[in-house]
Design an enzyme around this catalytic site. Structure first.
Site, PDB file in Angstrom:
ATOM      1  N   GLU A 123      23.669   3.097  -2.604  1.00  0.00           N
ATOM      2  CA  GLU A 123      24.098   4.498  -2.621  1.00  0.00           C
ATOM      3  C   GLU A 123      25.460   4.650  -3.316  1.00  0.00           C
ATOM      4  OE1 GLU A 123      22.915   6.681   0.591  1.00  0.00           O
ATOM      5  OE2 GLU A 123      24.168   8.413   0.143  1.00  0.00           O
ATOM      6  N   ASP A 150      25.529   5.538   8.144  1.00  0.00           N
ATOM      7  CA  ASP A 150      24.129   5.973   8.118  1.00  0.00           C
ATOM      8  C   ASP A 150      23.168   4.787   8.046  1.00  0.00           C
ATOM      9  OD1 ASP A 150      25.323   8.439   8.078  1.00  0.00           O
ATOM     10  OD2 ASP A 150      24.978   8.787   5.946  1.00  0.00           O
ATOM     11  N   SER A 189       5.976   9.292  -4.503  1.00  0.00           N
ATOM     12  CA  SER A 189       6.419   9.984  -3.291  1.00  0.00           C
ATOM     13  C   SER A 189       5.554  11.206  -3.103  1.00  0.00           C
ATOM     14  CB  SER A 189       7.874  10.409  -3.453  1.00  0.00           C
ATOM     15  OG  SER A 189       8.160  11.477  -2.566  1.00  0.00           O
ATOM     16  N   SER A 226      18.503   9.913   2.721  1.00  0.00           N
ATOM     17  CA  SER A 226      18.786   8.889   1.705  1.00  0.00           C
ATOM     18  C   SER A 226      18.885   7.499   2.332  1.00  0.00           C
ATOM     19  CB  SER A 226      20.045   9.233   0.905  1.00  0.00           C
ATOM     20  OG  SER A 226      21.133   9.421   1.757  1.00  0.00           O
ATOM     21  N   SER A 243      20.336  12.225   6.845  1.00  0.00           N
ATOM     22  CA  SER A 243      20.299  10.907   6.194  1.00  0.00           C
ATOM     23  C   SER A 243      18.941  10.498   5.667  1.00  0.00           C
ATOM     24  CB  SER A 243      20.789   9.819   7.151  1.00  0.00           C
ATOM     25  OG  SER A 243      22.140   9.641   6.986  1.00  0.00           O
TER      26      SER A 243
HETATM   27  C1  GLA Z   1      27.925  11.122   5.447  1.00  0.00           C
HETATM   28  C2  GLA Z   1      28.179   9.703   4.957  1.00  0.00           C
HETATM   29  C3  GLA Z   1      28.648   8.797   6.087  1.00  0.00           C
HETATM   30  C4  GLA Z   1      29.807   9.425   6.858  1.00  0.00           C
HETATM   31  C5  GLA Z   1      29.498  10.875   7.210  1.00  0.00           C
HETATM   32  C6  GLA Z   1      30.676  11.567   7.828  1.00  0.00           C
HETATM   33  O1  GLA Z   1      26.842  11.134   6.319  1.00  0.00           O
HETATM   34  O2  GLA Z   1      27.003   9.169   4.397  1.00  0.00           O
HETATM   35  O3  GLA Z   1      28.998   7.531   5.571  1.00  0.00           O
HETATM   36  O4  GLA Z   1      31.000   9.305   6.142  1.00  0.00           O
HETATM   37  O5  GLA Z   1      29.084  11.621   6.083  1.00  0.00           O
HETATM   38  O6  GLA Z   1      30.967  11.025   9.063  1.00  0.00           O
END
Ligand code: GLA
Length: 386
Positions: free
Chosen positions: A163, A175, A70, A131, A129
C-alpha cells in the site's frame, strides 16, 4: 452483491478461468475501537476485525504472470513481473494485487504465477479497510500457492509495503495487522512500534452491549492529501521535540512538550496523538477489568480530539456522533482515517434500533444522504477456507 462471498469468489473463478480454484482465503474489513492516527506515530491502537470479508479464490498460473478478476470489474487485469516490479504501473483496484506481488518479490520471495478471483462484502470507500482486506487475502493466497516460508506475523508489514510503496498511500500498520491477526470476540491491542499484540476480550453479548457502525456516506474530501499532511506534521513535531516518534512523549510530559512548539496547529496535532495513546491504554485497562460500558466516555473524548485538535472530522460524522449520544449511546466516535467514513457507537444491545433511527432522523433534518447502519461483533482475521 447477493449470496455468500466465498461462493461468489469461487463462482467468479470458474466463470473467468473455466477451472476450479486450488485455494480460497478470506480476510475481513475492520473498525478501530480507539487509537486514531497513532499507528504511524509508533503508538497504540485497539481495532477489531469485522464479519464482512473479502475472499480470493486462486490457482497456479503461468510463471511470471498474474491475472485477477473482481466481481466489481468488467474485465480481468493481467500483469507480468516487469509491471509488478515497477510501483504504480498497475493502477486502480488491481494495484493492491500487483503491490502484494511487488512486496513479496522485493522481500526476495519467488512468487508463483497465479490466476485470482476476488469477491467482497467490505464496502469500498467507507473507511472499513477494503484495501487491507484485498491485500491480505491476496498475500495469503500467494503464500499458500507458492508454499512460501513466511509466518503470518510478517504478513502485515508486507501488505503495508504494498500500500505504501506500490499504491502510494502513506498509511500505518494498523489495518493490515488487525485484518491478519484479529480474533473472534476480541479487540487487538497493538503496539505499533514493537508490533507486539495482545488479544483483549471484547465480549459485547455478555455485557448486554452492541457496537453500531454508521456509514456516514460523506464524500471523501481530499482525504489522501489531508492524511499525508497530518502525518508530515506529526513527524516534524517529533523532530522538533527531539524524539523518534510522538509515541515517545508520555501524557505526563504533554504540557512541557507543547510549550516547546511554536505554532498552535502543531500543538493541537501533538495533543491529539499524545492524549489518544493514553485513551487507548485506559480503554484496554477498562476492558481487561470487564468494564466495557465505562469505556464509552473515552470513545467520545477521542472523537472530540479528532474534531477539535486533529481536525479530521466532517459535519456528517459529527452529526452521527451527536445524534447517537443524544439517543443514549455510552460513547461514539469516528473510526478510521477521517474526512468521512464510519462512526461507531457503543449502545445497549436492545437500543441499536432507536439509536440508528435517531441518527437517520438527524441526517434527514440536515438533508445528508441516508446513512447505512449495522451492528458488528469482533470476527476472525485472515483464514483459509475449505
Ligand atoms: C487509515 C490508515 C491507518 C491509520 C488510520 C488512522 O485507516 O490506513 O494506518 O493511520 O487511518 O488511525
Amino acid at each position: 452483491m447477493s449470496g455468500d462471498v466465498a461462493d461468489r469468489a469461487g463462482a467468479g473463478f470458474r466463470r473467468w478461468y473455466d477451472a476450479e480454484p486450488a485455494v480460497r482465503w478470506a480476510a475481513p474489513g475492520r473498525v478501530n475501537l480507539i487509537g486514531e492516527h497513532t499507528d504511524y506515530n509508533d503508538g497504540f491502537v485497539l481495532p477489531f476485525a469485522l464479519p464482512l470479508r473479502t475472499v480470493v479464490a486462486a490457482a497456479p498460473g503461468p510463471d511470471g504472470r498474474w491475472t485477477v478478476c473482481s466481481e466489481l470489474a468488467d474485465e480481468p487485469v493481467e500483469f507480468d513481473a516487469a509491471a509488478a516490479d515497477e510501483p504504480g504501473r498497475v493502477d486502480g483496484w488491481a494495484a493492491y494485487v500487483a503491490g502484494v506481488v511487488w512486496a513479496l518479490r522485493a522481500a526476495g520471495h519467488h512468487v508463483p504465477g497465479a490466476r485470482l478471483a476476488v469477491a467482497s462484502d467490505v464496502p469500498v470507500g467507507s473507511g472499513l479497510s477494503s484495501s487491507a482486506a484485498i491485500e491480505s487475502a491476496v498475500l495469503a493466497a500467494l503464500v499458500d500457492l507458492g508454499g512460501l516460508d513466511l509466518p503470518t506475523d510478517r504478513w502485515p508489514r508486507l501488505a503495508q509495503r504494498a500500500e505504501n510503496d506500490y499504491v502510494g498511500a502513506p498509511t500505518g500498520i494498523m489495518d493490515q495487522s488487525v485484518v491478519v491477526r484479529g480474533r473472534e470476540g476480541h479487540a487487538l491491542f497493538l503496539d505499533c512500534r514493537s508490533e507486539e499484540v495482545e488479544q483483549i476480550p471484547f465480549d459485547l453479548d455478555a455485557a448486554g452491549l452492541a457496537v453500531l457502525v454508521v456509514d456516514s456516506r460523506a464524500p471523501h474530501r481530499h482525504a489522501d492529501g489531508e492524511y499525508a499532511a497530518r502525518r508530515a506534521s506529526c513527524e516534524r513535531a517529533a523532530a522538533t521535540l527531539g524524539v523518534t516518534a510522538l509515541r515517545d512523549v508520555p501524557a505526563a510530559d504533554l504540557d512541557a512538550a507543547l510549550a516547546r512548539l511554536d505554532d498552535d496547529e502543531t500543538r493541537r496535532r501533538v495533543r491529539h496523538v499524545v492524549t489518544e495513546n493514553q485513551r487507548v491504554l485506559d480503554t484496554v485497562a477498562l476492558l481487561r477489568a470487564g468494564r466495557v460500558r465505562d469505556a464509552g466516555p473515552l470513545l467520545t473524548a477521542s472523537h472530540a480530539s479528532m474534531r477539535d485538535d486533529f481536525e479530521i472530522t466532517v459535519p456528517e460524522v459529527d452529526t452521527a456522533v451527536e445524534a447517537a449520544l443524544a439517543a443514549g449511546a455510552y460513547g461514539a466516535r469516528m473510526t478510521g482515517g477521517g474526512f468521512g467514513g464510519c462512526v461507531l457507537a457503543l449502545v445497549d444491545a436492545d437500543a441499536t434500533d432507536p439509536v440508528a433511527e435517531a441518527v437517520t432522523a438527524a441526517y434527514a433534518e440536515r438533508a445528508f444522504a441516508r446513512p447505512h447502519t449495522r451492528t458488528v461483533l469482533p470476527a476472525p482475521g485472515a483464514h483459509r477456507l475449505p
